[in-house]
Design an enzyme around this catalytic site. Structure first.
Site, PDB file in Angstrom:
ATOM      1  N   LYS A   1     -51.260   5.652  -3.383  1.00 20.53           N
ATOM      2  CA  LYS A   1     -52.283   5.917  -2.374  1.00 20.53           C
ATOM      3  C   LYS A   1     -51.583   6.653  -1.246  1.00 20.53           C
ATOM      4  O   LYS A   1     -50.703   6.101  -0.584  1.00 20.53           O
ATOM      5  CB  LYS A   1     -52.904   4.612  -1.873  1.00 20.53           C
ATOM      6  CG  LYS A   1     -53.884   4.805  -0.721  1.00 20.53           C
ATOM      7  CD  LYS A   1     -54.385   3.481  -0.164  1.00 20.53           C
ATOM      8  CE  LYS A   1     -55.284   3.691   1.056  1.00 20.53           C
ATOM      9  NZ  LYS A   1     -55.736   2.415   1.655  1.00 20.53           N
TER      10      LYS A   1
ATOM     11  N   THR B   1     -57.563  -2.759   5.575  1.00 18.00           N
ATOM     12  CA  THR B   1     -58.948  -2.936   6.000  1.00 18.00           C
ATOM     13  C   THR B   1     -59.394  -4.379   5.834  1.00 18.00           C
ATOM     14  O   THR B   1     -60.280  -4.852   6.550  1.00 18.00           O
ATOM     15  CB  THR B   1     -59.869  -1.992   5.206  1.00 18.00           C
ATOM     16  OG1 THR B   1     -59.312  -0.669   5.228  1.00 18.00           O
ATOM     17  CG2 THR B   1     -61.262  -1.946   5.783  1.00 18.00           C
TER      18      THR B   1
ATOM     19  N   ARG C   1     -48.730   3.519  10.011  1.00 15.87           N
ATOM     20  CA  ARG C   1     -48.694   2.075  10.266  1.00 15.87           C
ATOM     21  C   ARG C   1     -47.311   1.475  10.012  1.00 15.87           C
ATOM     22  O   ARG C   1     -46.915   0.541  10.697  1.00 15.87           O
ATOM     23  CB  ARG C   1     -49.720   1.364   9.383  1.00 15.87           C
ATOM     24  CG  ARG C   1     -51.148   1.518   9.864  1.00 15.87           C
ATOM     25  CD  ARG C   1     -52.074   0.649   9.052  1.00 15.87           C
ATOM     26  NE  ARG C   1     -53.460   0.763   9.472  1.00 15.87           N
ATOM     27  CZ  ARG C   1     -54.080  -0.041  10.324  1.00 15.87           C
ATOM     28  NH1 ARG C   1     -53.425  -1.045  10.881  1.00 15.87           N
ATOM     29  NH2 ARG C   1     -55.346   0.132  10.639  1.00 15.87           N
TER      30      ARG C   1
ATOM     31  N   TYR D   1     -48.280   2.493  -1.850  1.00 11.95           N
ATOM     32  CA  TYR D   1     -49.140   2.818  -0.707  1.00 11.95           C
ATOM     33  C   TYR D   1     -48.282   3.417   0.394  1.00 11.95           C
ATOM     34  O   TYR D   1     -47.435   2.736   0.971  1.00 11.95           O
ATOM     35  CB  TYR D   1     -49.849   1.543  -0.240  1.00 11.95           C
ATOM     36  CG  TYR D   1     -50.797   1.698   0.922  1.00 11.95           C
ATOM     37  CD1 TYR D   1     -51.250   2.937   1.371  1.00 11.95           C
ATOM     38  CD2 TYR D   1     -51.254   0.562   1.602  1.00 11.95           C
ATOM     39  CE1 TYR D   1     -52.123   3.055   2.426  1.00 11.95           C
ATOM     40  CE2 TYR D   1     -52.142   0.660   2.665  1.00 11.95           C
ATOM     41  CZ  TYR D   1     -52.570   1.909   3.076  1.00 11.95           C
ATOM     42  OH  TYR D   1     -53.440   2.013   4.128  1.00 11.95           O
TER      43      TYR D   1
ATOM     44  N   ILE E   1     -59.084   5.786  -2.061  1.00  4.40           N
ATOM     45  CA  ILE E   1     -59.216   4.379  -1.696  1.00  4.40           C
ATOM     46  C   ILE E   1     -59.761   4.393  -0.286  1.00  4.40           C
ATOM     47  O   ILE E   1     -59.058   4.734   0.655  1.00  4.40           O
ATOM     48  CB  ILE E   1     -57.888   3.628  -1.825  1.00  4.40           C
ATOM     49  CG1 ILE E   1     -57.474   3.585  -3.310  1.00  4.40           C
ATOM     50  CG2 ILE E   1     -58.002   2.219  -1.259  1.00  4.40           C
ATOM     51  CD1 ILE E   1     -56.137   2.930  -3.572  1.00  4.40           C
TER      52      ILE E   1
END
Length: 290
Positions: free
Chosen positions: A160, A44, A137, A132, A202
């Site tokens: 995450k 982000t 992605r 993560y 998150i």
């Protein structure tokens, strides 16, 4: 590191450069509205478009403005292990409290390569490491057995999880130590992942609704499941609209509508399509967010 809602904070730009003043305003807004952690330079935060010096400026600004009020977790992942180590050392030297380490992307790797990559980064820092997993992605999923292997590394404290695979998350919970943290990486799955033994989120949505996201988490943690579900459902449409285009395009449009930042991104990201933006703003009006 934290329980509840941490914000995957955007990186504001003005005229092509990092907008320090706007960033300081965002951080204060987050802290005043109950956010439990700042996750800096993640997806982000458009981290992949910032060079080494710009990353340093963003981290320094966050550390100085935050003044140790809440944890700062810096995204330091890369598809190059040496680069991830370099970014991690930079974050530690500049005062981060932890790092977020994404799976190597594009060149990908085997499970063995993943373990060696994560381990190499972790051994080069004293900071807590949160893995993560975002296969949408990276094109690489972290399977439960890799998570279990990494949970044995002393400073790897959590994951995450943005795979959206609830069965996988349940399996991770079944296998990892009780104190291994599991955070939702999807704003529309906060309550489902709490139900799987998770510890928070998150959040992208927290950029705009930090107080509400934390209240959702607190309601679940306090056993008020009806209220937690009510909040998840109340903001479901808004969350969907935040992902109607590639993140962080919509959330930056929302923050610009609230006059916190300029609606500016770095290529290859481009401003939100007008038709989608109208829907987003209409929902924000319904929720009294602007």
């Amino acid at each position: 590191m934290f329980k509840g809602a941490g914000v995957a904070i955007v990186t504001p730009f003005r005229d092509g450069k990092f907008d320090k003043e706007a960033y300081e305003g965002l951080i204060e807004f987050q802290i005043q509205n109950k956010t439990q952690a700042l996750i800096v330079l993640g997806t982000t935060g458009e981290a992949s478009t910032l060079d080494y010096e710009e990353r340093a400026e963003v981290i320094k600004t966050a550390v100085e403005k935050n003044a140790k009020r809440i944890p700062i977790i810096v995204g330091t992942g890369s598809n190059c292990t040496a680069t991830a180590v370099k970014y991690t050392k930079q974050a530690e030297e500049l005062g981060a409290d932890g790092i977020l380490l994404v799976t190597p992307y594009y060149n990908k790797c085997t499970n063995k390569g993943m373990i060696e990559h994560f381990t190499e980064v972790a051994k080069n820092t004293k900071l807590p490491v949160i893995l993560y997993n975002v296969p949408g992605r990276t094109a690489v999923n972290i399977p439960p057995d890799v998570i279990v292997s990494m949970s044995k590394v002393e400073n790897v404290i959590g994951v995450k999880e943005a795979s959206g695979n609830v069965s996988q998350i349940l399996e991770i919970k079944r296998l990892v130590p009780e104190d291994f943290m599991i955070y939702s990486g999807n704003d529309d799955q906060v309550i489902p992942i709490y139900a799987c033994g998770g510890h928070g989120v998150i959040s992208v949505a927290s950029n705009v609704i930090p107080k509400e996201m934390q209240e959702m988490c607190e309601a679940f943690m306090e056993g008020n499941l009806d209220e937690a579900l009510r909040l998840q459902l109340e903001y479901k449409k808004f969350i969907d609209l935040l992902f109607s285009e590639v993140n962080p395009i919509p959330v930056k449009a929302a923050l610009a509508e609230m006059r916190y930042i300029e609606d500016e991104l770095r290529l290859p990201l481009t401003p939100m399509e007008e038709s989608n933006k109208i829907k987003l703003i209409q929902e924000m009006k319904r929720l009294n967010l602007n």
